[in-house]
Design a protein around this motif. Sequence first.
Motif, PDB file in Angstrom:
ATOM      1  N   GLY A 156      12.912   4.591  47.036  1.00 31.18           N
ATOM      2  CA  GLY A 156      13.852   5.520  47.651  1.00 31.18           C
ATOM      3  C   GLY A 156      14.804   6.207  46.683  1.00 31.18           C
ATOM      4  N   VAL A 157      14.733   5.850  45.399  1.00 32.95           N
ATOM      5  CA  VAL A 157      15.595   6.495  44.393  1.00 32.95           C
ATOM      6  C   VAL A 157      14.698   7.212  43.374  1.00 32.95           C
ATOM      7  CG1 VAL A 157      17.314   6.158  42.577  1.00 32.95           C
ATOM      8  CG2 VAL A 157      17.409   4.752  44.646  1.00 32.95           C
ATOM      9  N   ARG A 158      14.979   8.516  43.200  1.00 34.93           N
ATOM     10  CA  ARG A 158      14.160   9.352  42.329  1.00 34.93           C
ATOM     11  C   ARG A 158      13.893   8.684  40.978  1.00 34.93           C
ATOM     12  NH1 ARG A 158      15.646  15.074  39.572  1.00 34.93           N
ATOM     13  NH2 ARG A 158      17.455  13.883  38.848  1.00 34.93           N
ATOM     14  N   THR A 159      12.664   8.764  40.523  1.00 37.32           N
ATOM     15  CA  THR A 159      12.236   8.158  39.260  1.00 37.32           C
ATOM     16  C   THR A 159      11.474   9.205  38.471  1.00 37.32           C
ATOM     17  OG1 THR A 159      12.113   5.969  40.283  1.00 37.32           O
ATOM     18  CG2 THR A 159      10.883   6.282  38.235  1.00 37.32           C
ATOM     19  N   THR A 160      12.032   9.649  37.343  1.00 37.22           N
ATOM     20  CA  THR A 160      11.493  10.844  36.682  1.00 37.22           C
ATOM     21  C   THR A 160      10.765  10.597  35.363  1.00 37.22           C
ATOM     22  OG1 THR A 160      13.443  11.252  35.300  1.00 37.22           O
ATOM     23  CG2 THR A 160      13.493  12.123  37.566  1.00 37.22           C
ATOM     24  N   ALA A 161      10.965   9.456  34.718  1.00 36.25           N
ATOM     25  CA  ALA A 161      10.478   9.242  33.352  1.00 36.25           C
ATOM     26  C   ALA A 161      10.992  10.354  32.423  1.00 36.25           C
ATOM     27  CB  ALA A 161       8.952   9.146  33.293  1.00 36.25           C
ATOM     28  N   ALA A 162      12.085  10.995  32.826  1.00 37.94           N
ATOM     29  CA  ALA A 162      12.696  12.104  32.063  1.00 37.94           C
ATOM     30  C   ALA A 162      11.745  13.275  31.878  1.00 37.94           C
ATOM     31  CB  ALA A 162      13.240  11.637  30.715  1.00 37.94           C
ATOM     32  N   SER A 163      10.791  13.408  32.813  1.00 41.61           N
ATOM     33  CA  SER A 163       9.795  14.472  32.696  1.00 41.61           C
ATOM     34  C   SER A 163       9.902  15.449  33.858  1.00 41.61           C
ATOM     35  CB  SER A 163       8.385  13.869  32.694  1.00 41.61           C
ATOM     36  OG  SER A 163       7.419  14.892  32.587  1.00 41.61           O
ATOM     37  N   ARG A 164       9.617  16.698  33.563  1.00 41.51           N
ATOM     38  CA  ARG A 164       9.589  17.696  34.635  1.00 41.51           C
ATOM     39  C   ARG A 164       8.459  17.371  35.611  1.00 41.51           C
ATOM     40  NH1 ARG A 164       8.094  24.093  34.582  1.00 41.51           N
ATOM     41  NH2 ARG A 164       8.813  24.444  36.706  1.00 41.51           N
ATOM     42  N   ILE A 165       7.389  16.760  35.101  1.00 38.28           N
ATOM     43  CA  ILE A 165       6.226  16.525  35.966  1.00 38.28           C
ATOM     44  C   ILE A 165       6.543  15.502  37.066  1.00 38.28           C
ATOM     45  CG2 ILE A 165       4.892  14.594  34.930  1.00 38.28           C
ATOM     46  CD1 ILE A 165       2.556  16.845  34.856  1.00 38.28           C
ATOM     47  N   LEU A 166       7.616  14.726  36.909  1.00 40.31           N
ATOM     48  CA  LEU A 166       8.007  13.758  37.946  1.00 40.31           C
ATOM     49  C   LEU A 166       9.403  14.056  38.488  1.00 40.31           C
ATOM     50  CD1 LEU A 166       6.725  10.306  36.573  1.00 40.31           C
ATOM     51  CD2 LEU A 166       5.928  11.515  38.606  1.00 40.31           C
ATOM     52  N   ASP A 167       9.893  15.298  38.308  1.00 39.84           N
ATOM     53  CA  ASP A 167      11.314  15.507  38.623  1.00 39.84           C
ATOM     54  C   ASP A 167      11.638  15.442  40.111  1.00 39.84           C
ATOM     55  OD1 ASP A 167      10.440  17.963  39.422  1.00 39.84           O
ATOM     56  OD2 ASP A 167      11.685  19.117  38.038  1.00 39.84           O
ATOM     57  N   ASN A 168      10.612  15.412  40.955  1.00 36.28           N
ATOM     58  CA  ASN A 168      10.869  15.274  42.397  1.00 36.28           C
ATOM     59  C   ASN A 168      10.239  14.004  42.974  1.00 36.28           C
ATOM     60  OD1 ASN A 168       8.212  15.898  42.167  1.00 36.28           O
ATOM     61  ND2 ASN A 168       8.256  17.760  43.396  1.00 36.28           N
TER      62      ASN A 168
END
Lengths: 492, 96
Positions: free
Chosen positions: A85-97
């Motif tokens: 339930g909390v956004r997880t991005t790996a600091a990448s645009r490909i996972l930004d949502n």
Amino acid sequence: MTKLTNLTLAEARDGLKAGDFSAVELTKAHIDAMEKHKDLNAFITETPELALEQAQASDAKIKSGDAGAMEGLPIAMKDLFCTEGVRTTAASRILDNFIPPYESTVSGNLKKAGAVMLGKTNLDEFAMGSANITSNFGAVKNPWGENVGKDLVPGGSSGGSAAAVAGGLALAATGTDTGGSIRQPASFSGIVGLKPTYGRCSRWGIVAFASSLDQAGPMTKTVRDAAIMLQSMAGYDVHDSTSARVDLPNFEAALSGDIKGLKIGIPKEYKVDGMPQEILELWKKGEEMLKDAGGEVVDVSLPHTKYALATYYIVAPAEASSNLARYDGVRYGHRAEGELKSLDDLYMKTRAQGFGEEVQRRIMIGTYVLSAGYYDAYYAKAQKIRTLIAQDFEKAYEQCDVILTPTCPSEAFGIGENEDDPVKMYLNDVFTVPTSLAGLPGISVPTGLSASGLPLGLQLIGRPFDEETVLRTADVLEKAAAFSAKPKMLEA
Amino acid sequence: MSALDKDTVKNIAFLSRIEVADEKLEPLAQDLTKILDWVEQLSEVDTDGVEPMTSVAAQTLHWRQDEVTSGDQPDLVLKNAPDQTDHCYLVPKVVE
């Protein structure tokens, strides 16, 4: 009374137990610090409301005598751990949502132990970097920058976690280490960073970079804190076939302060050309400290050390190219905008837009070394040298119990430096990569200051699953070094 | 090791499914060549008779019963899909 944000994890734990303050007060103090020091850019996603909710629940549990080992302690989570339930991005645009519908085992273990999550910390994109400058969410500033009057990198890839702990924004933080990503930023930021043995912590739910190397670990203010936090993170997990079915010792109990007769190995191959004199001196000082405490110093040899970095930069990109193949714009994450002519077009545009330059570079290197005609020359060769590197350590441990080295060949450098040449950046990890290739536990302990007044760490490396000796020796080193310098920003 | 040429880099990019603009191929070729030249040092290590490391942990994988342990959660699985309909992922038309 000490400021709540200056407490160690152990002090905060004891203070909560004694009723000196509540988990809500402790959490609020850290949320205020996060608010005040947003300029560090340590967090990608802050979760203050969730943190306060968790802190309230913790206060209730402490009251009812039902507290877990990390109950009510506010920590930061590297944004590589999937959090439900909390956004997880790996600091990448490909996972930004990307909002994971499930929780990683390590973050889940910490949650179960009662830890309060303040937010998700910044990192190099997909943990690929040594300066936290490849993040899609901007560079992280090292809290020590003010001491020397310029913007410094916190190290990487766990740079946001290191900055959060060093800057007093979190009592402790999780990190992950593939080639040095816990230990190098710990050294640059004047904190303790422990990479456990491969298999000690489950990798389930951690965004994968190089699966045969990735390992989660604690980043803390003290060695004792590292022992406390590892206890709650580690353990066998049915969801990760490489997580080890070994007993979990009591890590904090290992800190006996007694290293009499312990054999400390000094590998001569770590005296590399061009290493600053002050780091050589610090290393020597560390040796003396352990000797004074009753340790026996022995010279050991790790003859394949000089090939470790090049081996790593074949193995890690190869695994990354395979792991990152899943980002295709179909099932989750970023999808390319505009007109898409075919499925290949969708993949190629999505990945070109979604991945940053360094990640693209590593995927392509990995793809190349695994491709037909090159596999044997590069990948198979590197896997063989990896065997030799692991054998070096096995032989060294016939003569010693723990190995002492510098953590990094330099102090923290300025944001913008070392960016012109990828190979130059890779050299940061020269002392941490061999340990990773051999799957061994390693810890960085802040031991001294450089001439310019920045922290420098020493690394202790142990036998597989012997975190106890590593922690025990690190605790002795920490006490002898009595490193008490602080970033200036903490004085205000 | 000879330097990578533009066509080779173009092929690597396609195998990686990453679109690279034509004008970026040359600088990328230089970057990748530099990294490959640097790892070339490994060729001087004698690895005759050395087993490649395939697992860093000395352990054998455990067996488990071949049974369904989770599943039947299409809504959760599709929650992050960029485009979907009727519990299916949507992609651009692939068959004319």
